[in-house]
Design a protein around this motif. Structure first.
Motif, PDB file in Angstrom:
ATOM      1  N   ARG A 190       0.837  -1.211   0.000  1.00  0.00           N
ATOM      2  CA  ARG A 190       0.000   0.000   0.000  1.00  0.00           C
ATOM      3  C   ARG A 190       0.868   1.255   0.000  1.00  0.00           C
ATOM      4  NH1 ARG A 190      -2.605  -1.592   4.580  1.00  0.00           N
ATOM      5  NH2 ARG A 190      -3.502  -3.510   3.974  1.00  0.00           N
ATOM      6  N   ARG A 219       2.070   1.741  -3.418  1.00  0.00           N
ATOM      7  CA  ARG A 219       0.967   2.021  -4.338  1.00  0.00           C
ATOM      8  C   ARG A 219       0.646   3.508  -4.418  1.00  0.00           C
ATOM      9  NH1 ARG A 219      -4.795   2.187  -4.335  1.00  0.00           N
ATOM     10  NH2 ARG A 219      -5.645   1.163  -6.174  1.00  0.00           N
ATOM     11  N   GLU A 220       0.673   4.209  -3.316  1.00  0.00           N
ATOM     12  CA  GLU A 220       0.257   5.613  -3.303  1.00  0.00           C
ATOM     13  C   GLU A 220       1.124   6.526  -4.174  1.00  0.00           C
ATOM     14  OE1 GLU A 220      -2.680   6.797  -2.372  1.00  0.00           O
ATOM     15  OE2 GLU A 220      -3.061   4.682  -1.983  1.00  0.00           O
ATOM     16  N   ARG A 235       2.935   5.654  -6.693  1.00  0.00           N
ATOM     17  CA  ARG A 235       2.684   5.215  -8.076  1.00  0.00           C
ATOM     18  C   ARG A 235       1.370   5.784  -8.579  1.00  0.00           C
ATOM     19  NH1 ARG A 235       4.360  -1.161  -8.759  1.00  0.00           N
ATOM     20  NH2 ARG A 235       6.586  -0.742  -8.906  1.00  0.00           N
ATOM     21  N   LYS A 236       0.350   5.627  -7.766  1.00  0.00           N
ATOM     22  CA  LYS A 236      -0.967   6.117  -8.163  1.00  0.00           C
ATOM     23  C   LYS A 236      -0.913   7.618  -8.440  1.00  0.00           C
ATOM     24  CE  LYS A 236      -5.739   6.377  -6.568  1.00  0.00           C
ATOM     25  NZ  LYS A 236      -6.656   6.087  -5.461  1.00  0.00           N
ATOM     26  N   TYR A 290       0.876   8.171 -11.768  1.00  0.00           N
ATOM     27  CA  TYR A 290       0.052   7.750 -12.902  1.00  0.00           C
ATOM     28  C   TYR A 290      -1.080   8.741 -13.159  1.00  0.00           C
ATOM     29  CZ  TYR A 290       2.254   3.137 -12.094  1.00  0.00           C
ATOM     30  OH  TYR A 290       3.131   2.101 -11.915  1.00  0.00           O
ATOM     31  N   GLU A 342       8.678   5.597 -10.841  1.00  0.00           N
ATOM     32  CA  GLU A 342       7.817   4.699 -10.070  1.00  0.00           C
ATOM     33  C   GLU A 342       7.708   3.314 -10.694  1.00  0.00           C
ATOM     34  OE1 GLU A 342       6.668   5.107  -7.086  1.00  0.00           O
ATOM     35  OE2 GLU A 342       7.372   7.153  -6.940  1.00  0.00           O
ATOM     36  N   SER A 378      -3.466   0.502 -14.337  1.00  0.00           N
ATOM     37  CA  SER A 378      -4.463  -0.195 -13.528  1.00  0.00           C
ATOM     38  C   SER A 378      -3.962  -1.573 -13.107  1.00  0.00           C
ATOM     39  CB  SER A 378      -5.765  -0.326 -14.319  1.00  0.00           C
ATOM     40  OG  SER A 378      -6.722  -1.040 -13.575  1.00  0.00           O
ATOM     41  N   LEU A 425      -1.295  -1.147 -10.397  1.00  0.00           N
ATOM     42  CA  LEU A 425      -1.852  -0.782  -9.095  1.00  0.00           C
ATOM     43  C   LEU A 425      -2.636  -1.938  -8.489  1.00  0.00           C
ATOM     44  CD1 LEU A 425      -3.007   2.858  -9.802  1.00  0.00           C
ATOM     45  CD2 LEU A 425      -1.055   2.120  -8.434  1.00  0.00           C
ATOM     46  N   ASP A 455      -0.162  -4.575  -7.196  1.00  0.00           N
ATOM     47  CA  ASP A 455       0.491  -4.211  -5.931  1.00  0.00           C
ATOM     48  C   ASP A 455      -0.381  -4.555  -4.739  1.00  0.00           C
ATOM     49  OD1 ASP A 455       2.727  -3.227  -7.137  1.00  0.00           O
ATOM     50  OD2 ASP A 455       2.204  -1.118  -6.910  1.00  0.00           O
TER      51      ASP A 455
END
Length: 166
Positions: A21, A24-25, A27-28, A31, A95, A157, A160, A163
């Motif tokens: 997690r 993920r943040e 990266r998100k 993106y 990332e 997608s 994410l 992950d």
């Protein structure tokens, strides 16, 4: 003993999930920033193409010069967004993973192709030329760019989602 092993395994799984997690943040965010900047630039280019098409179809109209000027301005605004988009692309590159980076690069290249196609069409209309093949080139560039954008979204997608599940 079994309870201790089970608790240890659960603790590791929880730590792994928290770690994923945490990865993920950023990266998100990268993106989303890339996608937003990409769409903004594409929107400007599509609007420029619409204005340009109207100008080419209505050369005798009093509105032709205004349409051409708006198309040129929109194209210039899209060109000025290059630095922001390159920065967002660099964040995606940092990332990762590689599939998302490659998709972002492909989407950026397709957007540059669209930028160049619209630029060529602007010049042609300013010279009083018929759009002809340039219209097809622009329409094809719009479609190709959009497909590359969708490729990026799918890869992002997947990255994410992967992950979270792994």
């Amino acid at each position: 003993m079994t309870a201790a092993l089970l608790a240890r395994s659960q603790a590791r799984m929880q730590l792994r999930a928290e770690h994923q997690r945490a990865l993920r943040e950023p990266r998100k965010s990268a993106y989303v920033a890339f996608a937003e900047r990409w769409r903004s630039r594409e929107d400007l280019l599509q609007q420029a193409w619409i204005e340009l098409s109207l100008a080419a179809e209505n050369r005798e109209s009093s509105e032709c010069e205004n349409l051409l000027e708006r198309a040129s301005t929109l194209h210039s605004e899209a060109t000025e967004m290059s630095v922001d988009l390159q920065h967002a692309e660099a964040l995606v590159y940092v990332e990762g993973p590689g599939e998302v980076t490659n998709a972002a690069i492909g989407a950026s290249r397709a957007l540059v192709d669209l930028l160049m196609a619209v630029h060529g069409a602007v010049i042609a209309v300013q010279r009083g030329e018929v759009l002809g093949d340039r219209a097809t080139t622009c329409e094809d560039a719009i479609s190709a760019a959009h497909m590359k954008y969708l490729d990026f979204l799918h890869e992002a997608s997947d990255a994410l989602g992967g992950d979270v599940l792994q």
